[in-house]
Write a protein that holds these residues in place. Structure first.
Motif, PDB file in Angstrom:
ATOM      1  N   GLU A 169       0.830  -1.214   0.000  1.00  0.00           N
ATOM      2  CA  GLU A 169       0.000   0.000   0.000  1.00  0.00           C
ATOM      3  C   GLU A 169       0.861   1.260   0.000  1.00  0.00           C
ATOM      4  O   GLU A 169       0.559   2.230  -0.694  1.00  0.00           O
ATOM      5  N   LYS A 212       2.232   1.775  -3.457  1.00  0.00           N
ATOM      6  CA  LYS A 212       1.194   2.268  -4.363  1.00  0.00           C
ATOM      7  C   LYS A 212       0.983   3.765  -4.181  1.00  0.00           C
ATOM      8  O   LYS A 212       0.827   4.502  -5.161  1.00  0.00           O
ATOM      9  N   MET A 213       1.005   4.211  -2.942  1.00  0.00           N
ATOM     10  CA  MET A 213       0.818   5.635  -2.681  1.00  0.00           C
ATOM     11  C   MET A 213       1.991   6.448  -3.209  1.00  0.00           C
ATOM     12  O   MET A 213       1.808   7.517  -3.795  1.00  0.00           O
ATOM     13  N   ALA A 246       1.776   6.511  -7.023  1.00  0.00           N
ATOM     14  CA  ALA A 246       0.732   7.458  -7.434  1.00  0.00           C
ATOM     15  C   ALA A 246       1.225   8.892  -7.315  1.00  0.00           C
ATOM     16  O   ALA A 246       0.956   9.728  -8.187  1.00  0.00           O
ATOM     17  N   SER A 247       1.973   9.171  -6.270  1.00  0.00           N
ATOM     18  CA  SER A 247       2.514  10.512  -6.075  1.00  0.00           C
ATOM     19  C   SER A 247       3.497  10.865  -7.191  1.00  0.00           C
ATOM     20  O   SER A 247       3.455  11.967  -7.745  1.00  0.00           O
TER      21      SER A 247
END
Length: 57
Positions: free
Chosen positions: A5, A8-9, A12-13
């Motif tokens: 997780e 993924k963050m 995405a950033s």
């Protein structure tokens, strides 16, 4: 490759930063009456580049 997780963050950033920069440059070109500088391929390249940056962390 499965991402946690947190990965993924971070990914995405990275993607949002790169894509936002490309979009901003294209908007500046449009405002000046020029054709957009970056196309679809550049946006996909930004995603691949973000994945490469994530692997360095």
């Amino acid at each position: 490759m499965g991402y946690s997780e947190a990965d993924k963050m971070l990914l995405a950033s990275f993607i949002m930063m790169d894509v936002s920069a490309l979009q901003a440059e294209n908007e500046m070109c449009k405002a000046e009456g020029k054709f957009p500088k970056y196309g679809e391929k550049d946006f996909f390249d930004a995603v691949r580049y973000a994945e490469k940056r994530l692997k360095k962390y």
